[in-house]
Structures are given as structure tokens and as C-alpha cells.
Enzyme design. Structure first.
Site, PDB file in Angstrom:
ATOM      1  N   LYS A   1       3.512  -6.483  12.419  1.00 30.77           N
ATOM      2  CA  LYS A   1       2.792  -6.834  11.185  1.00 30.77           C
ATOM      3  C   LYS A   1       3.198  -8.205  10.647  1.00 30.77           C
ATOM      4  O   LYS A   1       4.365  -8.441  10.338  1.00 30.77           O
ATOM      5  CB  LYS A   1       3.056  -5.748  10.136  1.00 30.77           C
TER       6      LYS A   1
ATOM      7  N   ARG B   1       0.837  -1.191   0.000  1.00 28.57           N
ATOM      8  CA  ARG B   1       0.000   0.000   0.000  1.00 28.57           C
ATOM      9  C   ARG B   1       0.876   1.247   0.000  1.00 28.57           C
ATOM     10  O   ARG B   1       2.046   1.204   0.325  1.00 28.57           O
ATOM     11  CB  ARG B   1      -0.926  -0.008   1.221  1.00 28.57           C
TER      12      ARG B   1
ATOM     13  N   ARG C   1      -0.274   5.411  13.284  1.00 25.88           N
ATOM     14  CA  ARG C   1       0.945   5.120  14.054  1.00 25.88           C
ATOM     15  C   ARG C   1       0.615   5.254  15.533  1.00 25.88           C
ATOM     16  O   ARG C   1       0.421   6.353  16.023  1.00 25.88           O
ATOM     17  CB  ARG C   1       2.034   6.153  13.739  1.00 25.88           C
TER      18      ARG C   1
HETATM   19  C1  BTN Z   1       0.661  -3.690   2.500  1.00 24.97           C
HETATM   20  O1  BTN Z   1       1.389  -2.764   2.146  1.00 24.97           O
HETATM   21  O2  BTN Z   1       0.448  -3.934   3.683  1.00 24.97           O
HETATM   22  C2  BTN Z   1      -0.007  -4.554   1.471  1.00 24.97           C
HETATM   23  C3  BTN Z   1       0.904  -5.664   1.013  1.00 24.97           C
HETATM   24  C4  BTN Z   1       0.239  -6.569   0.003  1.00 24.97           C
HETATM   25  C5  BTN Z   1       1.216  -7.558  -0.573  1.00 24.97           C
HETATM   26  C6  BTN Z   1       0.535  -8.571  -1.444  1.00 24.97           C
HETATM   27  S1  BTN Z   1       1.586  -9.906  -1.880  1.00 24.97           S
HETATM   28  C7  BTN Z   1       0.406 -10.483  -3.009  1.00 24.97           C
HETATM   29  C8  BTN Z   1      -0.176  -9.273  -3.699  1.00 24.97           C
HETATM   30  N1  BTN Z   1       0.625  -8.900  -4.834  1.00 24.97           N
HETATM   31  C9  BTN Z   1       1.237  -7.731  -4.654  1.00 24.97           C
HETATM   32  O3  BTN Z   1       2.004  -7.188  -5.466  1.00 24.97           O
HETATM   33  N2  BTN Z   1       0.880  -7.208  -3.468  1.00 24.97           N
HETATM   34  C10 BTN Z   1      -0.034  -8.070  -2.762  1.00 24.97           C
END
Ligand code: BTN
Length: 285
Positions: free
Chosen positions: A144, A79, A280
Site C-alpha cells: 500500500k 478507513r 485480504r
Molecule cells: C485508509 O485507511 O486507507 C485511508 C487513509 C486516508 C488518509 C487521508 S490523509 C488525508 C485525509 N485526512 C485524514 O484524516 N485522512 C485522510
């Protein structure tokens, strides 16, 4: 390449430093079909990003409930423009396509539903409590463990679809840990060796049940379950908005659209929308 360690074994060649547990797509299909959960599985060894690839598939007509699972991503996305890096065997990466008759404007709060599905599944194998950090980080022991990236497309007055990307940390190399500006944890820290096939099955089963309810009744059911998972309910937090502003206050639950409500120091309440803020906590416990 792939971020894995390789050890030389005298007289025998080389072996991986850590045994990798692979997903078994046939068993997964069998488990899902056995419980009447209708998903189509695409299994790829390597992709740039499962979200990117499933979005391409969606635009070429892939059916509702297609799951794209990859053993390895070369350009995983997180994100707020972050990258999501996982070594080979170091984490689970997959995406789920959900098509809706409703317009894209009805999909706010979808990422909360996905978060609850993953929290339910992970809490079955985590030795420490699993919680959700709004909007959809999945935490174990306030660090996380999994992230969700929801990307939606559609018309304002027509049908829509969402690609729900899920990344779960299994074993993060030390170098990756240093690059991540968040408190993180992986299954290895928790002393858990998940069976990937079972875990993906369990997430898809929870997702299937919750999404069916979301489609019929909207967010009501998810909102009633949310406080039980919420890591920061009633706590003093700081929110940073994308414009660089920061806001301090006490978390006062979610509103009907899934936005976070903060009680500000002057006693008034302010709502923050999904995707516009980062949360945060002042102090992690
Ligand atoms: C975050 O930033 O918390 C979200 C992370 C999401 C990662 C997953 S891995 C599978 C899917 N493909 C990606 O490129 N991103 C999501």
C-alpha cells in the site's frame, strides 16, 4: 514531536535528518488555473485531520472543489476507524470537497473513481506497477502506497457533498511501519523523490476529469477502466466482513454499483458493498 529526526551539526546548530519537500501553494494554484481546473486551495501547516477540517469548512459553506492541504496532521484518520499517522515531511495529506446535485444514494462508487485518479497520477512516477485493491487502496508492487477516506453527507432526496481524503506515503518511520498491520511501501522504498506540487497537481487534474464524467454519466466509465488497475482480478481471496465473518472465493469483477463480486466455492456469486468488507489476498505476490 512531528516524528522527524534532527541531527546536530558541529559549530552550526541542528538540521533535519532528511530534507523535506514542501508543497508550493502558489505554484499549485498557477498550474491548476493554467489548465482550467478550478480549485480553491486552503493550505494549513498543522491540522488534526484534513478530512475533519474540510468537513467543518463544507458545513460552513466552502465552495465546490475546495482542497485543504496540510503539511502535518496530528490526528489523521483512516478507513474502518484506523488512524493514519505521518511524520512531518513523511507523506502527503490533503482532502478535496466535491458538491453534488445528486443525492447521497447516488455516490456509491465515488471512492473507486478517486482511486483511479490517484492510480493514474502515481503510475506516472512509480517505477513498479501501480494497482488498486478494492475498494480504494492504491498499491505499488502489491504494497500500500496511498489510502483514500471518502466521507459523504447529504439528504436522501436532495443535494450532497463528499470529502475525499488522500494520504500518500513518502517516508514512513520504522516505528510507524511496525504499527501498521498491512503490507506498506513508501516513495523512499521506490527510490522516488516526488515533487509535491507536481504530484498534487497531477492528482487533482485526474480527479477533476474523472469526477466530471462521474457526475454526468455515473460509474460507467470508471467501471470500464477498473479491471486494468485491479490487483486481484481473477484471484482467490478472502473477505472479512465487519460482523467478523470471512468469505473465500475468486474475484469476478465489480457490479454496476461498484460492489465486489466473488465467485464462491459452490460456483454462486456474491456481492460485497463498498465499505462493508476488507480484502485480504491469501498470498501476496
Ligand atoms: C485508509 O485507511 O486507507 C485511508 C487513509 C486516508 C488518509 C487521508 S490523509 C488525508 C485525509 N485526512 C485524514 O484524516 N485522512 C485522510
Amino acid at each position: 514531536m512531528y516524528g522527524v529526526s534532527v541531527q546536530a551539526v558541529r559549530g552550526r546548530g541542528y538540521r533535519l535528518g532528511q530534507a523535506i519537500s514542501w508543497l508550493d501553494p502558489h505554484s499549485l494554484q498557477r498550474l491548476l488555473a493554467g489548465q482550467g481546473h478550478d480549485f480553491s486551495l486552503i493550505h494549513r501547516e498543522t491540522v488534526d485531520s484534513t478530512n475533519t477540517q474540510l468537513m467543518v469548512e463544507a458545513l460552513s459553506g466552502a465552495r465546490h472543489r475546495t482542497v485543504l492541504y496540510a503539511d502535518y496532521q496530528t490526528a489523521g484518520r483512516g478507513r474502518r476507524g484506523r488512524s493514519w499517522e505521518v511524520s512531518l515531511g513523511g507523506g502527503l495529506t490533503f482532502s478535496v470537497l466535491w458538491r453534488f446535485e445528486q443525492s447521497i444514494s447516488q455516490l456509491s462508487g465515488l471512492s473507486l473513481v478517486a482511486g483511479i485518479a490517484i492510480a493514474r497520477a502515481l503510475s506516472q512516477i512509480s517505477p513498479v506497477p501501480v494497482r488498486l485493491k478494492w475498494p480504494n487502496d492504491v498499491l505499488a508492487g502489491y504494497r500500500k502506497l496511498a489510502g483514500i477516506l471518502v466521507e459523504a453527507q447529504g439528504e436522501l432526496a436532495g443535494s450532497s457533498f463528499a470529502v475525499i481524503g488522500i494520504g500518500i506515503n513518502e517516508r514512513l518511520p520504522a516505528q510507524h511501519r511496525q504499527e501498521i498491520d498491512q503490507a506498506i511501501i513508501d516513495f523512499n522504498d521506490l527510490g522516488v523523490k516526488p515533487d509535491r506540487t507536481q504530484l498534487v497537481f497531477s492528482i487533482l487534474r485526474e480527479l477533476s476529469m474523472l469526477m466530471d464524467v462521474f457526475e454526468r454519466q455515473g460509474l460507467t466509465v470508471a467501471l470500464s477502466e477498473w479491471p486494468a488497475w485491479h490487483a486481484h482480478e481473477g484471484r482467490q481471496v478472502m473477505i472479512r466482513t465487519p460482523d467478523g465473518g470471512t468469505h473465500e472465493g475468486k474475484v469476478a469483477g465489480l457490479d454496476a454499483s461498484g460492489g465486489l463480486l466473488l465467485q464462491l466455492p459452490d460456483g454462486t456469486h456474491r456481492q460485497f458493498s463498498v465499505g462493508e468488507v476488507s480484502l485480504r489476498p491469501r498470498q501476496e505476490s
